[in-house]
Design a protein around this motif. Structure first.
Motif, PDB file in Angstrom:
ATOM      1  N   TYR A  60       0.816  -1.210   0.000  1.00 30.14           N
ATOM      2  CA  TYR A  60       0.000   0.000   0.000  1.00 30.14           C
ATOM      3  C   TYR A  60       0.850   1.261   0.000  1.00 30.14           C
ATOM      4  O   TYR A  60       0.551   2.230  -0.721  1.00 30.14           O
ATOM      5  CB  TYR A  60      -0.961  -0.014   1.189  1.00 30.14           C
ATOM      6  CG  TYR A  60      -2.198  -0.848   0.949  1.00 30.14           C
ATOM      7  CD1 TYR A  60      -3.348  -0.289   0.396  1.00 30.14           C
ATOM      8  CD2 TYR A  60      -2.204  -2.204   1.237  1.00 30.14           C
ATOM      9  CE1 TYR A  60      -4.478  -1.057   0.158  1.00 30.14           C
ATOM     10  CE2 TYR A  60      -3.327  -2.987   1.005  1.00 30.14           C
ATOM     11  CZ  TYR A  60      -4.465  -2.403   0.463  1.00 30.14           C
ATOM     12  OH  TYR A  60      -5.576  -3.180   0.219  1.00 30.14           O
ATOM     13  N   ILE A  61       1.912   1.279   0.788  1.00 30.66           N
ATOM     14  CA  ILE A  61       2.797   2.455   0.820  1.00 30.66           C
ATOM     15  C   ILE A  61       3.336   2.732  -0.577  1.00 30.66           C
ATOM     16  O   ILE A  61       3.292   3.873  -1.067  1.00 30.66           O
ATOM     17  CB  ILE A  61       3.968   2.227   1.797  1.00 30.66           C
ATOM     18  CG1 ILE A  61       3.476   2.203   3.244  1.00 30.66           C
ATOM     19  CG2 ILE A  61       5.034   3.305   1.599  1.00 30.66           C
ATOM     20  CD1 ILE A  61       3.287   3.544   3.893  1.00 30.66           C
ATOM     21  N   SER A  62       3.852   1.715  -1.234  1.00 30.22           N
ATOM     22  CA  SER A  62       4.472   1.929  -2.544  1.00 30.22           C
ATOM     23  C   SER A  62       3.442   2.317  -3.597  1.00 30.22           C
ATOM     24  O   SER A  62       3.711   3.178  -4.443  1.00 30.22           O
ATOM     25  CB  SER A  62       5.243   0.676  -2.981  1.00 30.22           C
ATOM     26  OG  SER A  62       4.384  -0.433  -3.146  1.00 30.22           O
ATOM     27  N   VAL A  97      11.487   3.379  -2.349  1.00 32.28           N
ATOM     28  CA  VAL A  97      10.452   3.298  -1.307  1.00 32.28           C
ATOM     29  C   VAL A  97      10.365   1.866  -0.799  1.00 32.28           C
ATOM     30  O   VAL A  97      10.385   1.612   0.419  1.00 32.28           O
ATOM     31  CB  VAL A  97       9.090   3.776  -1.848  1.00 32.28           C
ATOM     32  CG1 VAL A  97       7.977   3.432  -0.853  1.00 32.28           C
ATOM     33  CG2 VAL A  97       9.103   5.266  -2.113  1.00 32.28           C
ATOM     34  N   LEU A  98      10.272   0.921  -1.724  1.00 31.73           N
ATOM     35  CA  LEU A  98      10.178  -0.483  -1.319  1.00 31.73           C
ATOM     36  C   LEU A  98      11.431  -0.921  -0.569  1.00 31.73           C
ATOM     37  O   LEU A  98      11.343  -1.585   0.479  1.00 31.73           O
ATOM     38  CB  LEU A  98       9.973  -1.361  -2.548  1.00 31.73           C
ATOM     39  CG  LEU A  98       9.858  -2.869  -2.285  1.00 31.73           C
ATOM     40  CD1 LEU A  98       8.637  -3.174  -1.428  1.00 31.73           C
ATOM     41  CD2 LEU A  98       9.798  -3.642  -3.591  1.00 31.73           C
ATOM     42  N   ASN A  99      12.597  -0.542  -1.068  1.00 29.46           N
ATOM     43  CA  ASN A  99      13.846  -0.966  -0.435  1.00 29.46           C
ATOM     44  C   ASN A  99      13.973  -0.448   0.984  1.00 29.46           C
ATOM     45  O   ASN A  99      14.380  -1.183   1.889  1.00 29.46           O
ATOM     46  CB  ASN A  99      15.041  -0.492  -1.268  1.00 29.46           C
ATOM     47  CG  ASN A  99      15.199  -1.262  -2.564  1.00 29.46           C
ATOM     48  OD1 ASN A  99      14.730  -2.392  -2.690  1.00 29.46           O
ATOM     49  ND2 ASN A  99      15.845  -0.646  -3.536  1.00 29.46           N
ATOM     50  N   LYS A 102      11.529  -1.995   3.522  1.00 28.07           N
ATOM     51  CA  LYS A 102      11.987  -3.342   3.870  1.00 28.07           C
ATOM     52  C   LYS A 102      13.378  -3.333   4.512  1.00 28.07           C
ATOM     53  O   LYS A 102      13.933  -4.389   4.792  1.00 28.07           O
ATOM     54  CB  LYS A 102      11.985  -4.232   2.616  1.00 28.07           C
ATOM     55  CG  LYS A 102      10.591  -4.434   2.038  1.00 28.07           C
ATOM     56  CD  LYS A 102      10.600  -5.250   0.763  1.00 28.07           C
ATOM     57  CE  LYS A 102      10.863  -6.702   1.037  1.00 28.07           C
ATOM     58  NZ  LYS A 102      10.690  -7.546  -0.176  1.00 28.07           N
ATOM     59  N   ARG A 103      13.920  -2.125   4.698  1.00 33.47           N
ATOM     60  CA  ARG A 103      15.220  -1.925   5.340  1.00 33.47           C
ATOM     61  C   ARG A 103      16.304  -2.753   4.653  1.00 33.47           C
ATOM     62  O   ARG A 103      17.073  -3.484   5.294  1.00 33.47           O
ATOM     63  CB  ARG A 103      15.160  -2.238   6.834  1.00 33.47           C
ATOM     64  CG  ARG A 103      14.103  -1.438   7.580  1.00 33.47           C
ATOM     65  CD  ARG A 103      14.288  -1.424   9.073  1.00 33.47           C
ATOM     66  NE  ARG A 103      15.337  -0.490   9.467  1.00 33.47           N
ATOM     67  CZ  ARG A 103      16.606  -0.835   9.683  1.00 33.47           C
ATOM     68  NH1 ARG A 103      17.012  -2.073   9.523  1.00 33.47           N
ATOM     69  NH2 ARG A 103      17.491   0.074  10.056  1.00 33.47           N
ATOM     70  N   ASP A 104      16.371  -2.594   3.354  1.00 32.07           N
ATOM     71  CA  ASP A 104      17.332  -3.315   2.522  1.00 32.07           C
ATOM     72  C   ASP A 104      18.677  -2.592   2.578  1.00 32.07           C
ATOM     73  O   ASP A 104      18.902  -1.597   1.885  1.00 32.07           O
ATOM     74  CB  ASP A 104      16.805  -3.382   1.092  1.00 32.07           C
ATOM     75  CG  ASP A 104      17.649  -4.271   0.199  1.00 32.07           C
ATOM     76  OD1 ASP A 104      18.842  -4.467   0.507  1.00 32.07           O
ATOM     77  OD2 ASP A 104      17.127  -4.750  -0.816  1.00 32.07           O
ATOM     78  N   LYS A 105      19.585  -3.109   3.396  1.00 35.50           N
ATOM     79  CA  LYS A 105      20.867  -2.448   3.612  1.00 35.50           C
ATOM     80  C   LYS A 105      21.760  -2.494   2.373  1.00 35.50           C
ATOM     81  O   LYS A 105      22.653  -1.658   2.230  1.00 35.50           O
ATOM     82  CB  LYS A 105      21.592  -3.093   4.799  1.00 35.50           C
ATOM     83  CG  LYS A 105      20.866  -2.917   6.119  1.00 35.50           C
ATOM     84  CD  LYS A 105      21.619  -3.584   7.263  1.00 35.50           C
ATOM     85  CE  LYS A 105      20.879  -3.411   8.579  1.00 35.50           C
ATOM     86  NZ  LYS A 105      21.587  -4.060   9.703  1.00 35.50           N
TER      87      LYS A 105
END
Length: 217
Positions: A60-62, A97-99, A102-105
């Motif tokens: 929903y955020i994205s 936004v998605l990354n 999801k806290r994609d380091k």
């Protein structure tokens, strides 16, 4: 792909992960729209959405930010987040936004993740990353129209069921164009110039958007 705090993305049909460091606008020989990613503004946009509707998932955020970006670009000549849109199975996705939700380091800079953690909290429930604002009221990176369009998108789309919103975003011609040429890839850049086809002179519209972006850089 590592993203610096002020990277500039090609928004178009270039290979996934392409970066341009020459500024905003249509690049010579590429004819692609580019927008400079500002992580602070992007995080504030996510926070603004989360404050309006706590607990939204990454889907929903994205989708809300993508739809607000599209409508703001068509009305004001610039998106809100400046994020790079890619076509994925679940529809159009603002990649950063998605990354960051999801806290994609691997794909987000450390300072952007720290900024996200200072403003937002994420609860993982199954495969959902539910996002909550911590109540920071500083949205100085967002203009009045940015906030208006984000709030309107939250009001219109956050209440849709997953199947309803899924069907809606899959109707985007830029998405369908990108998905049709994805080959074996799970994602492919969307060519946002397709959105401009509704204008009388799409090439002029693209050029004016590029020139305005350069002026504001």
């Amino acid at each position: 792909m590592y993203c610096g705090i002020n990277d500039t993305y090609i928004l178009g049909s270039a290979p996934y992960g392409s970066l341009v460091q020459t500024g905003w606008g249509i690049q010579p020989n590429a004819k692609m729209l580019t927008f400079k990613l500002n992580w602070t503004r992007l995080v504030q946009a996510i926070d603004f959405v989360a404050a309006q509707s706590p607990g939204l998932s990454q889907f929903y955020i994205s989708k809300i930010i993508y739809l607000a970006d599209k409508e703001h670009l068509l009305d004001y000549g610039r998106p809100i987040s400046n994020d790079r849109l890619v076509a994925m199975k679940d529809g159009p996705v603002p990649s950063s936004v998605l990354n960051i939700v999801k806290r994609d380091k691997e794909h987000c800079p450390k300072d952007a993740l720290e900024l996200f953690d200072a403003r937002l909290a994420t609860r993982i429930f199954g495969n959902q990353f539910q996002t909550y604002s911590k109540g920071n009221e500083d949205f100085s990176e967002l203009s009045g129209s940015d906030k208006e369009y984000l709030a309107d998108a939250v009001e219109r789309y956050s209440r849709m069921s997953y199947p309803e919103l899924y069907r809606l975003v899959h109707e985007d011609p830029a998405y369908n164009d990108a998905w049709s040429r994805r080959g074996d890839s799970g994602s492919v850049n969307m060519d946002l110039r397709i959105w401009l086809q509704e204008f009388e002179n799409p090439e002029l519209a693209a050029r004016q958007i590029a020139e305005a972006a350069v002026t504001k850089a």
